[in-house]
Design an enzyme around this catalytic site. Structure first.
Site, short mmCIF file in Angstrom:
data_model
loop_
_atom_site.label_atom_id
_atom_site.label_comp_id
_atom_site.label_asym_id
_atom_site.label_seq_id
_atom_site.Cartn_x
_atom_site.Cartn_y
_atom_site.Cartn_z
CG ASP A 158 -0.59 -1.27 2.84
OD1 ASP A 158 0.57 -1.47 3.21
OD2 ASP A 158 -0.87 -0.94 1.68
NE ARG A 172 -14.33 -6.38 -3.63
CZ ARG A 172 -13.63 -5.47 -2.96
NH1 ARG A 172 -12.93 -5.83 -1.90
NH2 ARG A 172 -13.62 -4.20 -3.32
CG PHE A 217 -1.82 -5.27 -4.35
CD1 PHE A 217 -2.07 -4.16 -3.57
CD2 PHE A 217 -2.88 -5.87 -5.03
CE1 PHE A 217 -3.35 -3.63 -3.47
CE2 PHE A 217 -4.17 -5.35 -4.93
CZ PHE A 217 -4.40 -4.23 -4.15
CB VAL A 218 -2.22 -10.26 -0.80
CG1 VAL A 218 -0.77 -10.59 -0.53
CG2 VAL A 218 -2.77 -9.36 0.31
P1 IMP Z 1 -4.07 1.34 4.65
O1 IMP Z 1 -4.84 2.60 4.92
O2 IMP Z 1 -2.82 1.62 3.86
O3 IMP Z 1 -3.79 0.53 5.90
O4 IMP Z 1 -4.95 0.46 3.65
C1 IMP Z 1 -5.97 -0.34 4.07
C2 IMP Z 1 -6.89 -0.72 2.92
O5 IMP Z 1 -6.20 -0.74 1.66
C3 IMP Z 1 -7.41 -2.12 3.13
O6 IMP Z 1 -8.62 -2.12 3.86
C4 IMP Z 1 -7.58 -2.61 1.70
O7 IMP Z 1 -8.84 -2.25 1.20
C5 IMP Z 1 -6.51 -1.89 0.91
N1 IMP Z 1 -5.28 -2.70 0.75
C6 IMP Z 1 -4.08 -2.52 1.33
N2 IMP Z 1 -3.19 -3.45 0.93
C7 IMP Z 1 -3.87 -4.25 0.08
C8 IMP Z 1 -3.50 -5.44 -0.65
O8 IMP Z 1 -2.36 -5.96 -0.60
N3 IMP Z 1 -4.47 -5.98 -1.43
C9 IMP Z 1 -5.74 -5.47 -1.51
N4 IMP Z 1 -6.13 -4.38 -0.84
C10 IMP Z 1 -5.20 -3.77 -0.05
#
Ligand code: IMP
Length: 188
Positions: A103, A166, A153-154
């Site tokens: 993300d 999950r 958000f997926v």
């Molecule tokens: P980042 O540090 O913002 O890249 O977030 C990464 C982590 O956030 C992922 O490994 C997921 O656990 C969680 N995450 C980010 N976006 C989503 C989503 O759309 N659905 C569920 N979990 C998410």
């Protein structure tokens, strides 16, 4: 029923299976004759990695790490800490980090910095979903990518909302009413 909580299916079961098969073949070809350690990030990546390694035709070591990046809400906290470390020594070995979704990239950025300090022979990333619209940290070594997803958000196929969903076999967008309901829940 679980399906009633989903607004829209983004990526279906068959599409995921075909992509995982393709990625498994690619990884096997690229790492043939190499000592490969797959590092999986709990808990979201566990379904993806278990399917992926079964589509690989080379010997591989799998190890797990857990890091916290998200609080109970759907927004990244930016706070990252190691909850469970690797058991394998990755020095001089080829490491492929398998992640469910990128993300902002903050979680992966932290993880890569942590792993590279252990001096692996190589360090690359295989990610199932790329939500690039919200990326903060760029230049991540993403060698393999499953799908691009929009800024929503997926859930499903390992991805959760408050530790649920999950077990959905597909990837979908959660209904807004689920968040609204939870918000009311938090206020009372
Ligand atoms: P980042 O540090 O913002 O890249 O977030 C990464 C982590 O956030 C992922 O490994 C997921 O656990 C969680 N995450 C980010 N976006 C989503 C989503 O759309 N659905 C569920 N979990 C998410």
């Amino acid at each position: 029923m679980l399906n009633d909580h989903i607004e829209k299916i983004l990526i279906g079961e068959d599409e995921i299976a075909a992509k995982v098969m393709e990625l498994g073949k690619e990884v096997s070809a690229d790492y043939a004759d190499k000592d490969l350690v797959i590092v999986n990030v709990l808990r979201g990546g566990v379904i993806f990695v278990s399917d992926l390694i079964r589509k690989m035709s080379i010997p591989v070591t799998v190890d797990f790490m857990a890091i916290s990046s998200y609080g109970p809400s759907t927004e990244s906290s930016g706070v990252v800490r190691v909850i469970k470390d690797l058991e394998e020594n990755i020095h001089d070995r080829h490491v492929l980090v398998v992640e469910d979704i990128i993300d902002t990239g903050l979680t992966l950025g932290y993880l890569l910095k942590n792993l590279s300090s252990r001096e692996p022979a190589s360090l690359s990333v295989c990610v199932l979903l790329d939500k690039s619209a919200r990326r903060i940290l760029d230049n991540l070594p993403i060698k393999y990518k499953g799908f691009d997803v929009p800024d929503a958000f997926v859930v499903g196929y390992g991805l959760d909302y408050r530790q649920k969903y999950r077990n959905l076999p597909y990837i979908g967008i959660l209904k807004k009413s689920i968040y609204d309901f939870d918000l009311k829940d938090q206020l009372t």
